[in-house]
Design an enzyme around this catalytic site. Structure first.
Site, PDB file in Angstrom:
ATOM      1  N   THR A   1       7.115  12.118 -11.170  1.00 38.41           N
ATOM      2  CA  THR A   1       7.674  10.893 -11.788  1.00 38.41           C
ATOM      3  C   THR A   1       9.119  11.135 -12.221  1.00 38.41           C
ATOM      4  O   THR A   1       9.949  10.236 -12.166  1.00 38.41           O
ATOM      5  CB  THR A   1       6.853  10.436 -13.001  1.00 38.41           C
ATOM      6  OG1 THR A   1       6.736  11.529 -13.920  1.00 38.41           O
ATOM      7  CG2 THR A   1       5.477   9.941 -12.575  1.00 38.41           C
TER       8      THR A   1
ATOM      9  N   ILE B   1       6.938  17.177 -18.171  1.00 42.06           N
ATOM     10  CA  ILE B   1       6.761  18.386 -17.349  1.00 42.06           C
ATOM     11  C   ILE B   1       8.105  19.062 -17.104  1.00 42.06           C
ATOM     12  O   ILE B   1       8.245  20.283 -17.244  1.00 42.06           O
ATOM     13  CB  ILE B   1       6.078  18.007 -16.026  1.00 42.06           C
ATOM     14  CG1 ILE B   1       4.608  17.643 -16.289  1.00 42.06           C
ATOM     15  CG2 ILE B   1       6.179  19.130 -14.997  1.00 42.06           C
ATOM     16  CD1 ILE B   1       3.947  16.912 -15.150  1.00 42.06           C
TER      17      ILE B   1
ATOM     18  N   ARG C   1      -1.637   6.027 -12.184  1.00 45.88           N
ATOM     19  CA  ARG C   1      -2.457   5.392 -13.232  1.00 45.88           C
ATOM     20  C   ARG C   1      -1.775   5.279 -14.590  1.00 45.88           C
ATOM     21  O   ARG C   1      -2.412   4.873 -15.543  1.00 45.88           O
ATOM     22  CB  ARG C   1      -3.785   6.175 -13.373  1.00 45.88           C
ATOM     23  CG  ARG C   1      -4.649   6.073 -12.120  1.00 45.88           C
ATOM     24  CD  ARG C   1      -5.883   6.964 -12.139  1.00 45.88           C
ATOM     25  NE  ARG C   1      -6.565   6.874 -10.854  1.00 45.88           N
ATOM     26  CZ  ARG C   1      -6.213   7.581  -9.772  1.00 45.88           C
ATOM     27  NH1 ARG C   1      -5.184   8.435  -9.838  1.00 45.88           N
ATOM     28  NH2 ARG C   1      -6.844   7.455  -8.601  1.00 45.88           N
TER      29      ARG C   1
ATOM     30  N   HIS D   1      -4.601  16.660  -0.513  1.00 46.48           N
ATOM     31  CA  HIS D   1      -4.677  15.281   0.009  1.00 46.48           C
ATOM     32  C   HIS D   1      -3.750  15.081   1.194  1.00 46.48           C
ATOM     33  O   HIS D   1      -3.408  13.949   1.526  1.00 46.48           O
ATOM     34  CB  HIS D   1      -4.359  14.278  -1.117  1.00 46.48           C
ATOM     35  CG  HIS D   1      -5.378  14.284  -2.208  1.00 46.48           C
ATOM     36  ND1 HIS D   1      -5.155  13.767  -3.454  1.00 46.48           N
ATOM     37  CD2 HIS D   1      -6.648  14.787  -2.245  1.00 46.48           C
ATOM     38  CE1 HIS D   1      -6.244  13.921  -4.205  1.00 46.48           C
ATOM     39  NE2 HIS D   1      -7.154  14.553  -3.501  1.00 46.48           N
TER      40      HIS D   1
ATOM     41  N   CYS E   1      -6.699   8.130  18.728  1.00 50.59           N
ATOM     42  CA  CYS E   1      -6.647   9.272  19.681  1.00 50.59           C
ATOM     43  C   CYS E   1      -6.077  10.535  19.051  1.00 50.59           C
ATOM     44  O   CYS E   1      -5.984  11.579  19.688  1.00 50.59           O
ATOM     45  CB  CYS E   1      -5.817   8.870  20.905  1.00 50.59           C
ATOM     46  SG  CYS E   1      -4.051   8.721  20.566  1.00 50.59           S
TER      47      CYS E   1
END
Ligand code: APR
Length: 238
Positions: free
Chosen positions: A24, A227, A32, A116, A127
């Site tokens: 961020t 952070i 969220r 992810h 394909c």
């Protein structure tokens, strides 16, 4: 801050676990956070799954072209570079990430487990032919076979990449310090790794601006600093 600095100094195998809150401060939205998360604007159930790819194809493609365009506007911040330097200097041993923005690799981190997947690659959903990211960005989204092009990320309901998952499980099991940076820890199976580490004797640190359900298991929770602030302050003294 001193407590985290001391934990880092005394640990033999620190592993970092990142979520969207890591990016961020580069400018990317997380998912969220109240008022600013991506899922406040878009409904993942209508867009971020294979059903949407098949039956809501135009909206699916527009959503991922929008996310790719957003990604192109931003880059890793100082906190990503601190983590890359720490890996290079042996302060940390690797990063397990839920993020698909490739910012850890772009900042120079090497041992990065992208649970992810990432926006680095695109391919045909039918394909599996690889597809050039620039062509997707330019608006092409249909394969020569007629299939729909998609990013190399894990859609809701899909399996995580097994080899990456197993590597992350091993690393979390070896960790004697496990530092969560910017995740609500609400999405499984990624959110199991803090407990895998804890159950194997690791100290658990959670740096997150909102409370998580895992705070009760943590040895240290930092909510009052971002952070980037935490990482850059420690980098100055470690
Ligand atoms: N410093 C500290 N914490 C932050 C910062 C910051 N600068 N910015 C955001 N946060 C916190 C928010 O308070 C939030 O609790 O980071 C957390 C991010 O949580 P989510 O938005 O849920 O992101 P994440 O946990 O990575 O989501 C997991 O959900 O939609 C799926 O696949 C997607 O990988 C994603 C997964």
């Amino acid at each position: 801050m001193n407590k985290l600095t001391n934990l880092l100094r005394s640990a033999n195998y620190p592993i970092v676990f990142t979520g969207a809150g890591m990016s961020t401060e580069s400018g990317l939205p997380d998912f969220r956070s109240k008022d600013r998360g991506l899922w406040e604007k878009f409904n993942p159930n209508e867009l971020a799954n294979v059903q949407a790819l098949r039956h809501n194809t135009a909206e699916f493609t527009a959503f991922y072209q929008y996310r790719l365009a957003t990604l192109y506007k931003y880059k890793p911040h100082e906190g990503h570079h601190v983590l890359a330097n720490w890996e290079n200097d042996g302060v940390i041993k690797g990063i397990i990430t839920q993020n698909v923005d490739t910012f850890h690799y772009d900042a120079g981190s090497k041992n990065v487990m992208e649970l992810h997947g990432s926006f680095r690659t695109f391919h045909c959903h039918e394909c599996e032919q690889p597809f050039d990211r620039e062509n997707y960005f330019a608006g092409k989204s249909t394969c020569s076979c007629g299939g729909t092009i998609r990013p190399g990320i894990v859609l809701f309901g899909e399996q995580l990449p097994q080899d990456t998952f197993m590597q992350a499980e091993q690393e979390a099991g070896k960790a004697d310090l496990f530092i969560v940076l910017g995740s609500s820890l609400t999405v499984s199976p990624a959110n199991m790794f803090p407990l895998v580490a804890k159950e194997n004797g690791a100290k658990l640190v959670i740096i997150n601006q909102e409370p998580t359900d895992y705070d009760r298991y943590a040895d240290l929770v930092i909510q009052d600093k971002s952070i980037k602030e935490v990482l850059t302050e420690i980098a100055a003294v470690i």
